[in-house]
Design a protein around this motif. Structure first.
Motif, PDB file in Angstrom:
ATOM      1  N   TYR A 119       0.832  -1.205   0.000  1.00  0.00           N
ATOM      2  CA  TYR A 119       0.000   0.000   0.000  1.00  0.00           C
ATOM      3  C   TYR A 119       0.864   1.252   0.000  1.00  0.00           C
ATOM      4  CZ  TYR A 119      -2.933   3.606   2.252  1.00  0.00           C
ATOM      5  OH  TYR A 119      -3.574   4.763   2.580  1.00  0.00           O
ATOM      6  N   LEU A 120       1.923   1.239   0.810  1.00  0.00           N
ATOM      7  CA  LEU A 120       2.794   2.413   0.884  1.00  0.00           C
ATOM      8  C   LEU A 120       3.546   2.618  -0.421  1.00  0.00           C
ATOM      9  CD1 LEU A 120       4.197   2.088   4.501  1.00  0.00           C
ATOM     10  CD2 LEU A 120       2.419   3.611   3.636  1.00  0.00           C
ATOM     11  N   PHE A 121       3.948   1.508  -1.042  1.00  0.00           N
ATOM     12  CA  PHE A 121       4.627   1.610  -2.336  1.00  0.00           C
ATOM     13  C   PHE A 121       3.690   2.247  -3.366  1.00  0.00           C
ATOM     14  CE2 PHE A 121       5.726  -0.310  -6.480  1.00  0.00           C
ATOM     15  CZ  PHE A 121       6.964   0.287  -6.645  1.00  0.00           C
ATOM     16  N   LEU A 122       2.442   1.796  -3.358  1.00  0.00           N
ATOM     17  CA  LEU A 122       1.461   2.378  -4.289  1.00  0.00           C
ATOM     18  C   LEU A 122       1.227   3.853  -3.982  1.00  0.00           C
ATOM     19  CD1 LEU A 122      -1.185  -0.492  -4.564  1.00  0.00           C
ATOM     20  CD2 LEU A 122       0.504   0.208  -6.266  1.00  0.00           C
ATOM     21  N   ALA A 123       1.130   4.187  -2.692  1.00  0.00           N
ATOM     22  CA  ALA A 123       0.905   5.582  -2.313  1.00  0.00           C
ATOM     23  C   ALA A 123       2.078   6.453  -2.742  1.00  0.00           C
ATOM     24  CB  ALA A 123       0.689   5.687  -0.803  1.00  0.00           C
ATOM     25  N   THR A 125       3.985   5.953  -5.374  1.00  0.00           N
ATOM     26  CA  THR A 125       4.004   6.142  -6.825  1.00  0.00           C
ATOM     27  C   THR A 125       2.726   6.789  -7.348  1.00  0.00           C
ATOM     28  OG1 THR A 125       3.555   3.770  -6.818  1.00  0.00           O
ATOM     29  CG2 THR A 125       5.673   4.474  -7.700  1.00  0.00           C
ATOM     30  N   PRO A 161       4.505   8.105   3.213  1.00  0.00           N
ATOM     31  CA  PRO A 161       4.682   6.716   2.752  1.00  0.00           C
ATOM     32  C   PRO A 161       6.135   6.372   2.405  1.00  0.00           C
ATOM     33  CG  PRO A 161       2.726   7.642   1.760  1.00  0.00           C
ATOM     34  CD  PRO A 161       3.413   8.759   2.483  1.00  0.00           C
TER      35      PRO A 161
END
Lengths: 286, 298
Positions: A119-123, A125, A161
């Protein structure tokens, strides 16, 4: 092994062709990087006429008065203060938010923590255009347009994030013996966090603080969208309108640019190793 | 150390862990997640940003598909992506490979290359607006030195040049970052691989192809990801330098989104642009995660 390395360096040292082949392009790249910055510095010290006659060269007699004028007319007293407030609020909040989260992700057994990392990786990017429009109208409703604290909260959401991922990987690289001992002695998680983890992980926090500070100080997109009143503008946004307003007075706009750059470059030169380590960590860990 | 965690501790840790995650979750949900969902929802509506919201299904997307200015901005984003997948990556690799040979001066050059990375976009834009100036910029100086062909060229005002001129400013502040990223990746390659390549008498090109490139492929893939996503969503330098002009020659999807939402008050239409660009970015991201999942990193 050692002998081989010595022979290698010795041979390298005397190979003129190889030295030229490495250093000539390195110097050309250095001119590409630094040349334009030097032109800015030179122009900030010239008179307007000098710039027309010799746009790239050294100034004849440094016009320090340009700086005094730029400081006054560029409202730097208030923009510097606004930038400082934004940066301090952003750094403080991001360090607390991501420190707590990274501790949970890197040190505690939390159900679903792998999902949180994704989730943090998506947030990290997620492109701002995806969420800026509703955010703007939501902030309008909440009366958070033209509000430094409203902008700071946005920076918390946007910058935490990546900071969390960075701190987490830093925490994972630390040994666990001390905190286990602390827990055996009956310390609660907050005690463990404050008195054991924090003292060990301050280098990680310095890195996160630095990249958050740089990211906030230089930030353009959100500041430009959410702050419109001159009284509350940070340095970068105010500089843009200043450049339009005095688009013919290059000596003035250049001096203003240099003033805006000085805090960042000073901070960068002092902490350059940590800066570079932090900013490139994302590229290495993915 | 499992004996330290008998029975109840993991559950207690899990609960406390979520308490510690709470501020992060709240901040990201308020700032990113909810507005993201709202963007997708508003992309299906006719909405000025204030007042009434009318559901119109896929009408915005249908309009986008035939909107000449949007299609043109998409083309510019593709050109931008092509530039950024080549020029700064080449400069970054070149700088990193050379720096790994530079000995004691490595730190100095690294620092110099990194300085533009630390400058704010507004500053960099100002620097290059001056250098691009047809009368007081680099072209005029070259003319004085007897090299006339750049004189009187208004890089930012010329329809055929403006996009490239703006892209170069962004390249200029970006490539130094890649030097440092690639250098760190190079330094993580096992030096024995180079030694055995040397023993085999490999040329520098073979060495680069068979040791260096495979050694940095994880980093390279990540750089390709952030390059594409960043290029599709480029905004700052275009907005600051040309606002999309002259005559739409540098218009990119996000400047168009910005104008639609905050100047023309067509928030629904703007949301459709945002949704489209994020969908494209998402496709790239999925490709990246798939490659990662397939064990490309091993």
């Amino acid at each position: 092994m050692t002998a081989g390395v010595n022979v290698g360096t010795a041979r390298r040292k005397w190979n003129l062709r190889r030295t030229l082949l490495v250093y000539v392009p390195l110097v050309i790249l250095a001119i590409v990087a630094l040349g334009p910055v030097l032109v800015l510095l030179f122009n900030s010290l010239k008179t307007g006429r000098e710039i027309v006659q010799d746009p790239l060269g050294l100034p004849d007699a440094p016009q320090l008065a340009n700086y005094a004028r730029a400081w006054r007319q560029g409202h730097f007293e208030s923009t510097m203060r606004n930038s400082a407030i934004l940066t301090a609020g952003s750094v403080l909040g991001v360090c607390i938010i991501s420190g707590l989260a990274a501790y949970a992700l890197g040190r505690l057994r939390v159900r679903g923590s792998r999902g949180v990392v994704t989730y943090l990786f998506l947030a990290t990017t997620a492109p701002a255009p995806l969420y800026v429009i509703p955010l703007f109208f939501m902030w309008t409703r909440l009366g958070q347009i033209n509000s430094l604290s409203g902008l700071i909260i946005i920076y918390w959401g946007v910058l935490s994030p990546f900071a969390t991922l960075l701190l987490r990987s830093f925490l994972l690289s630390l040994p666990t013996e001390l905190e286990d001992a602390g827990r055996v002695d009956g310390a609660g998680e907050i005690r463990v966090l404050l008195s054991i983890i924090l003292p060990l992980s301050w280098p990680g926090f310095v890195v996160v603080g630095l990249i958050t500070a740089l990211g906030t100080w230089n930030e353009f997109f959100f500041a430009n969208t959410f702050i419109h009143s001159q009284r509350l503008k940070p340095v970068t946004i105010s500089l843009l309108s200043f450049q339009h307003q005095f688009s013919n007075d290059w000596e003035l706009t250049s001096a203003a640019s240099v003033i805006a750059v000085v805090p960042v470059v000073a901070l960068f030169l002092v902490f350059q190793r940590r800066f570079i380590a932090g900013m490139t960590a994302g590229g290495l860990k993915g | 150390m499992t004996w330290l965690n008998p029975g109840g501790l993991p559950r207690r840790q899990s609960f406390q862990g979520w308490l510690f995650l709470l501020p992060l979750m709240i901040a990201t949900i308020v700032v990113i997640v909810l507005p993201t969902l709202a963007t997708v929802a508003f992309s299906l509506t006719d909405w000025s940003g204030f007042g009434e919201v009318t559901f119109i299904g896929l009408e915005n997307f249908r309009q986008l598909a035939t909107d000449a200015s949007f299609l043109q901005s998409l083309k510019h984003a593709v050109i931008w992506t092509a530039i950024f997948l080549t020029v700064p990556i080449f400069m970054g690799l070149l700088g990193a490979v050379l720096l790994s040979e530079a000995g004691p001066l490595q730190t100095f050059f690294k620092l110099v290359y990194f300085i533009p990375v630390t400058l704010a976009s507004v500053i960099n834009a100002h620097i290059w607006r001056s250098l691009y100036d047809p009368f007081r910029g680099a072209g005029a100086v070259l003319e004085g030195l007897g090299i006339p062909f750049l004189a009187d060229v208004a890089f930012l005002g010329e329809k055929n040049l403006a996009l490239y001129a703006v892209a170069w400013v962004d390249v200029w502040r970006w490539w130094g970052f890649l030097v440092v990223v690639f250098l760190a990746a190079l330094q993580a390659i096992n030096p024995e691989l180079y030694d055995s390549a040397k023993v085999d008498g490999a040329s520098w090109w073979l060495e680069f192809r068979h040791v260096t490139l495979p050694g940095i492929r994880v980093t390279l893939l990540f750089v390709v990801l952030i390059t594409i996503v960043g290029s599709l969503n480029v905004f700052d330098y275009v907005y600051i330098l040309t606002q999309g002009g002259p005559a739409g020659a540098t218009e990119v999807p996000v400047t168009l989104l910005y104008k639609s939402a905050f100047q023309k008050y067509e928030a629904g239409y703007a949301a459709a642009i945002g949704t489209t660009m994020s969908f494209l970015s998402g496709l790239v991201l999925v490709g990246y995660l798939l490659l990662q999942h397939m064990g490309w990193e091993e």
